[in-house]
Design a protein around this motif. Structure first.
Motif, PDB file in Angstrom:
ATOM      1  N   HIS A 144       0.796  -1.268   0.169  1.00  0.00           N
ATOM      2  CA  HIS A 144      -0.046  -0.173   0.085  1.00  0.00           C
ATOM      3  C   HIS A 144       1.045   1.335  -0.011  1.00  0.00           C
ATOM      4  O   HIS A 144       0.573   2.268  -0.685  1.00  0.00           O
ATOM      5  CB  HIS A 144      -0.901  -0.125   1.313  1.00  0.00           C
ATOM      6  N   GLN A 150       2.382   2.735  -3.212  1.00  0.00           N
ATOM      7  CA  GLN A 150       1.311   3.354  -3.986  1.00  0.00           C
ATOM      8  C   GLN A 150       1.214   4.862  -3.608  1.00  0.00           C
ATOM      9  O   GLN A 150       0.194   5.695  -4.167  1.00  0.00           O
ATOM     10  CB  GLN A 150       0.074   2.674  -4.187  1.00  0.00           C
ATOM     11  N   GLN A 151       1.685   5.467  -2.578  1.00  0.00           N
ATOM     12  CA  GLN A 151       1.430   6.634  -1.697  1.00  0.00           C
ATOM     13  C   GLN A 151       2.605   7.680  -2.476  1.00  0.00           C
ATOM     14  O   GLN A 151       3.686   7.437  -2.464  1.00  0.00           O
ATOM     15  CB  GLN A 151       1.371   6.531  -0.308  1.00  0.00           C
TER      16      GLN A 151
END
Length: 420
Positions: free
Chosen positions: A326, A329-330
Motif C-alpha cells: 500500500h 502507491q502513496q
C-alpha cells in the motif's frame, strides 16, 4: 471475482509467512498457520487504542495507515478526529469485518442497535438488522463474504456469527474458549474474576486460582507446541521470539502476560480482561435502571462516541493488501501516522527493510510509527539499514511508559519512533 480476491489474499499471506521449504518441519508449520489464518482470527483486536492515540498525537490534518485486524481500533481512532485512515490487512475476513463495522456505524438506526450487533453480538435480531440496514449498503465483495458459508460454521452463513456470539468464534475466540475449558478441568472458572471488587481481590484470584494452572503438565506440554498459539495469531517465527523472551518457558511467558492482564488494572476499566475472563463485553443494562453497558468498553462502542464515529466513518478506506504494498502507491511525504501492530515479528530482514524504506519515503516531518513486539526490545537495530534508521528517533522512555499502560497486556514491548 470473489475467487480472484480470495486467491490474491492467499498469495499475499503466503509471501508474508512462508520462510521455509514445504517439506521441512518449519515449512509445514508455516503452511498450517496460513491455512488457519485465512479465516477470522480476531473478532476483537488486542492492542489498546487509547495508548495508541496518546502515542500518535493525531490531529485534524493527520493521515494514517494501520493494520485493520478486527477493526475495533480503526473505528476508535476516529474519536481523535484524523483527516484520513487507511486500514490494510492480508486477511480478507478482517477486511470484511472492518467494512461491516463502518457500514453499521453509518447505517444502523442508533447506538443500541449498533451495540447489540457488535457489543453483545449474540441475538437473532442482529440478522434481521443486517438484512434491513446493511446488506444492500455493502460492497459486493464484503456482502459476498458475510453471506457466504463456512466449514467452521457447519455450512451456516458467516453473518450468523452475530447471532451466535461473535466473540466465541474466530481463532482467538476458540483459543480463549480452550483456555476456559482447561481451567475448568482443574476446577477453576475464569469468570469468577468478574466477582472481584478490588485489585487486591483480583491479585488473590490470580495467585490462588489461575497461576497454578500454568504449572500443570498438560498446560506445559500444550504451550510448548507452536501450533498451540495459532489462536493468538502467532506464527512460528513470532513463537520463537515470544519463547526466547522467557528463556524457552512458554508457559511462564503466558503466565506473566496473564498476570499483568489480571492484576495491573481494575476490572472496571479493562475491557480486554472482560474478554479474557467472561468471553464478551458487558450486556446492555446493569439492572439498576441504566440503559448503557455495565462494564468497560473500547472507545468505538461507547455511547458518547457513536455520533462522531458515524459522522467520520467515510474517512476510512479498507483494503486487502500488505502494508508495504500500500505504501508503495502513496506520494512521498504524505503520511503522519503508522500503526504496525506486531506484524514486524513475522518479517525477514529483507521485508523489514522494504517496509521501512516505504515508511521513510512517505512520512512527513514529525511522523510517528508505533508497533508492538512479542519480546521486550525493539527489533529494528541491527536489522534495518543503519542510515535509514538514523533518520528516526526511538522514544525509549515514552515507549516503556506507554507499554506499562497498555491494558491488553499480551505483548513484551510497545515502541514509538518519530521522524527527525
Amino acid at each position: 471475482m470473489a475467487d480472484q480476491a480470495l486467491n490474491e489474499s492467499s498469495r499475499r499471506l503466503k509471501e508474508a509467512v512462508h520462510r521455509s521449504a514445504a517439506g521441512t518441519r518449519e515449512g509445514f508449520l508455516e503452511r498450517m498457520f496460513t491455512f488457519a489464518f485465512k479465516g477470522l482470527v480476531y473478532p476483537q483486536i488486542w492492542e489498546d487504542p487509547e495508548v495508541d492515540m496518546e502515542a500518535l498525537q493525531l490531529g485534524l490534518e493527520s493521515r494514517m495507515v494501520t493494520i485493520a485486524s478486527g477493526g475495533c481500533n480503526v473505528l476508535s481512532y476516529l474519536t481523535a478526529n484524523p483527516a484520513e485512515i487507511v486500514a490494510v490487512d492480508l486477511n480478507r475476513a478482517h477486511v470484511a469485518l472492518t467494512r461491516l463495522k463502518l457500514a453499521a456505524a453509518k447505517h444502523m438506526p442508533g447506538y443500541e442497535a449498533f451495540y447489540r450487533f457488535f457489543g453483545e453480538a449474540d441475538e437473532k435480531a442482529n440478522i434481521s438488522a443486517y438484512h434491513r440496514f446493511l446488506k444492500d449498503r455493502l460492497d459486493p465483495e464484503t456482502r459476498g463474504y458475510w453471506q457466504g458459508r463456512s466449514l467452521s460454521g457447519w455450512g451456516r452463513r458467516r453473518i450468523t456469527l452475530f447471532s451466535r456470539d461473535l466473540y466465541d468464534h474466530g481463532l482467538l475466540g476458540y483459543f480463549i474458549g480452550a483456555g476456559h475449558f482447561v481451567a475448568r478441568l482443574y476446577g477453576i472458572d475464569p469468570k469468577d474474576m468478574l466477582r472481584a471488587r478490588s485489585m487486591d481481590e483480583q491479585r488473590t484470584f490470580f495467585d490462588t486460582a489461575l497461576a497454578p494452572i500454568f504449572d500443570k503438565r498438560l498446560v506445559r506440554w500444550a504451550t510448548s507446541k507452536k501450533m498451540s498459539l495459532y489462536g493468538l495469531g502467532i506464527p512460528p517465527a513470532q513463537y520463537e521470539a515470544l519463547a526466547s523472551a522467557g528463556g524457552g518457558d512458554m508457559a511462564g511467558v503466558l503466565r506473566q502476560r496473564l498476570e499483568k492482564l489480571a492484576c495491573d488494572f481494575p476490572m472496571s476499566e479493562n475491557y480486554f480482561a472482560w474478554q479474557a475472563f467472561s468471553r464478551g463485553y458487558a450486556p446492555l443494562g446493569d439492572g439498576k435502571g441504566s440503559s448503557g453497558p455495565a462494564g468497560p468498553l473500547p472507545p468505538y462502542l461507547k455511547a458518547r462516541h457513536f455520533d462522531e464515529i458515524r459522522a467520520r466513518a467515510d474517512r476510512v478506506a479498507v483494503v486487502n493488501r500488505s502494508f508495504t504494498e500500500h505504501l508503495g502507491q502513496q506520494e512521498a511525504g504524505s503520511l503522519d501516522a503508522y500503526v504496525l501492530l506486531d506484524a514486524q515479528d513475522w518479517m525477514t530482514d529483507a521485508q523489514l527493510n522494504a517496509l521501512w524504506s516505504e515508511i521513510t519515503r512517505t512520512a512527513r516531518k514529525g511522523a510517528r510509527v508505533i508497533f508492538r513486539t512479542a519480546a521486550e526490545p525493539t527489533l529494528l537495530p541491527g536489522r534495518v539499514d543503519e542510515a535509514m534508521l538514523a533518520r528516526w528517533t526511538y522514544r525509549e522512555e515514552e515507549s516503556r511508559a506507554l507499554h506499562a499502560r497498555d491494558r491488553s497486556s499480551i505483548y513484551g514491548g510497545f515502541h514509538l519512533y518519530t521522524l527527525n
